[in-house]
Design a protein around this motif. Structure first.
Motif, short mmCIF file in Angstrom:
data_model
loop_
_atom_site.label_atom_id
_atom_site.label_comp_id
_atom_site.label_asym_id
_atom_site.label_seq_id
_atom_site.Cartn_x
_atom_site.Cartn_y
_atom_site.Cartn_z
N UNK A 182 54.17 -19.00 -52.30
CA UNK A 182 53.81 -17.68 -51.78
C UNK A 182 52.29 -17.56 -51.75
N UNK A 183 51.81 -16.48 -51.12
CA UNK A 183 50.37 -16.28 -51.04
C UNK A 183 49.79 -16.10 -52.44
N UNK A 184 48.71 -16.80 -52.72
CA UNK A 184 47.99 -16.67 -53.99
C UNK A 184 46.66 -16.00 -53.68
N UNK A 185 46.63 -14.67 -53.81
CA UNK A 185 45.46 -13.90 -53.38
C UNK A 185 44.17 -14.34 -54.06
N UNK A 186 44.27 -14.78 -55.31
CA UNK A 186 43.07 -15.12 -56.06
C UNK A 186 42.29 -16.30 -55.49
N UNK A 187 42.97 -17.16 -54.75
CA UNK A 187 42.28 -18.33 -54.17
C UNK A 187 41.18 -17.88 -53.21
N UNK A 188 41.54 -17.04 -52.24
CA UNK A 188 40.55 -16.56 -51.28
C UNK A 188 39.58 -15.57 -51.94
N UNK A 189 40.10 -14.74 -52.86
CA UNK A 189 39.24 -13.75 -53.49
C UNK A 189 38.17 -14.40 -54.36
N UNK A 190 38.46 -15.57 -54.94
CA UNK A 190 37.45 -16.26 -55.74
C UNK A 190 36.20 -16.53 -54.90
N UNK A 191 36.39 -16.94 -53.67
CA UNK A 191 35.25 -17.22 -52.79
C UNK A 191 34.46 -15.94 -52.52
N UNK A 192 35.17 -14.86 -52.20
CA UNK A 192 34.50 -13.59 -51.93
C UNK A 192 33.81 -13.05 -53.17
N UNK A 193 34.48 -13.17 -54.33
CA UNK A 193 33.90 -12.66 -55.57
C UNK A 193 32.62 -13.41 -55.93
N UNK A 194 32.67 -14.73 -55.76
CA UNK A 194 31.48 -15.54 -56.05
C UNK A 194 30.31 -15.13 -55.14
N UNK A 195 30.60 -14.93 -53.86
CA UNK A 195 29.55 -14.56 -52.92
C UNK A 195 29.04 -13.14 -53.18
N UNK A 196 29.95 -12.24 -53.58
CA UNK A 196 29.53 -10.89 -53.92
C UNK A 196 28.61 -10.90 -55.13
N UNK A 197 28.97 -11.69 -56.14
CA UNK A 197 28.15 -11.78 -57.34
C UNK A 197 26.75 -12.28 -57.00
N UNK A 198 26.67 -13.29 -56.13
CA UNK A 198 25.37 -13.81 -55.71
C UNK A 198 24.59 -12.75 -54.94
N UNK A 199 25.27 -12.05 -54.06
CA UNK A 199 24.63 -11.02 -53.23
C UNK A 199 24.11 -9.87 -54.07
N UNK A 200 24.88 -9.47 -55.08
CA UNK A 200 24.53 -8.30 -55.89
C UNK A 200 23.69 -8.67 -57.11
N UNK A 201 23.47 -9.97 -57.34
CA UNK A 201 22.68 -10.39 -58.49
C UNK A 201 23.36 -10.13 -59.82
N UNK A 202 24.68 -10.33 -59.87
CA UNK A 202 25.47 -10.06 -61.07
C UNK A 202 25.96 -11.37 -61.67
N UNK A 203 25.81 -11.52 -62.98
CA UNK A 203 26.29 -12.72 -63.65
C UNK A 203 27.81 -12.64 -63.86
N UNK A 204 28.54 -13.61 -63.30
CA UNK A 204 30.00 -13.68 -63.45
C UNK A 204 30.36 -15.12 -63.77
N UNK A 205 30.11 -15.56 -65.01
CA UNK A 205 30.25 -16.98 -65.35
C UNK A 205 31.66 -17.54 -65.18
N UNK A 206 32.69 -16.76 -65.51
CA UNK A 206 34.06 -17.27 -65.34
C UNK A 206 34.35 -17.47 -63.85
#
Length: 342
Positions: free
Chosen positions: A277-301
């Protein structure tokens, strides 16, 4: 009020919501894309592919006619994955008049645009009333009337309360919230952390490791949420730590199951295929990583999981990287804000 309801999408969650609303006596049209699956569900009154063992009430009509499922409705439920939301809205907007309430079930962030679902809806159908339903709510349990609590978030109090009234039942408690940003981010980003929890399980690590991931995961989710204007209290609620706990610990969780497979040595593609089935976290990981970089937020996990999924990093090395990060206070932001010099 009649509350004519259309559900766009017939996966496990869309089917569970159709069952919930059908049991409440509403007339529901649920749209499925696949004709053969539609015929099978109509014949058996079960969604054998996604939610077997639960009978769908007779007042839930299963159809492949998207116009029928979206026209002349009071509430339209979006039960498609985040990457399908924009295309779905383009398909239905010619059939709606703008007086409907859109209720979103998807938990993700769109790749490329980095938009939350509410932002996608606003771009495609401006000014329509919108609510997101989120919280610790596995479809398999909701469909079987196992007590569940969830949040309906909308900018408009009246809209949130309308959705609360329609969806709430003795076994399905609905709270309201004005914090659309926080509720959407909590529901989306917990899937990333759940992949990490699954990877930890697949590597054979224990409860200590998972508890640390859950705890530190909610901290980094909240850091990004604060930068994006969310209410910090939302991350202490059902759509934050509540959803994070259930997704990181349950075998109902697709994201955790995919993470387990990756921890055991499968590739990302193999893990998704194994889950089926669809695993939403796979695609969201990419977006979350890019958002963190864009917003200057540390998200080590999030950064380590992104490295595993998209850069081929060795999972054991990622755990070591997390354990050997620079020393810090447990609640560093609070310590710094208070200028505590101990």
């Amino acid at each position: 009020m009649k509350n004519r309801i259309g559900i766009i999408g017939g996966g496990s969650w869309g089917t569970a919501i159709a069952i919930l609303l059908g049991k409440k006596g509403y007339e529901v049209d649920m749209w499925l894309r696949n004709e053969s699956q539609c015929q099978e569900v109509n014949k058996s009154r079960e969604n054998l592919k996604y939610l077997p063992g639960v009978i769908i009430p007779s007042n839930v009509n299963i159809t492949t006619d998207i116009e029928k499922s979206s026209s002349n409705k009071d509430i339209i439920v979006l039960a498609v994955p985040t990457h399908g939301v924009r295309g779905t809205l383009k398909s239905i907007k010619e059939f709606i008049n703008g007086d409907e309430i859109i209720v979103n079930l998807a938990k993700g962030i769109e790749n490329g645009t980095l938009n939350r679902v509410s932002q996608i809806v606003e771009e495609e159908i401006p000014d329509i009333r919108y609510t997101v339903l989120s919280g610790p709510s596995h479809a398999e349990e909701v469909a079987k009337d196992i007590p569940t609590a969830i949040v309906a978030a909308s900018k408009c109090k009246e809209t949130a309360e309308r959705v609360q009234d329609v969806f709430m039942s003795p076994k399905f408690r609905v709270y309201t919230s004005p914090d659309v940003v926080g509720v959407e981010l909590g529901g989306s980003l917990k899937n990333v952390i759940a992949l990490g929890a699954g990877i930890s399980d697949g590597l054979g690590y224990g409860d200590n490791t998972k508890a640390a991931l859950i705890n530190r995961g909610i901290f980094e989710i909240a850091r990004l949420g604060e930068k994006m204007g969310a209410d910090q209290m939302s991350f202490a609620g059902l759509s934050g730590i509540g959803d994070l706990i259930v997704t990181c610990t349950s075998m109902h969780s697709r994201n955790r199951r995919a993470g387990i497979k990756i921890g055991e040595g499968m590739s990302m593609e193999e893990a998704v295929e194994a889950v089926g089935m669809v695993v939403e976290g796979i695609k969201t990981t990419k977006s979350a990583y890019e958002l963190a970089q864009k917003m200057g937020v540390k998200m080590p996990i999030t950064e380590e999981i992104y490295g595993v999924l998209y850069n081929g990093k060795e999972v054991k090395n990622s755990v070591i990287n997390l354990m050997l990060r620079d020393k810090t206070h447990e609640i560093q932001d609070i310590v710094h804000k208070e200028d505590n010099d101990w």
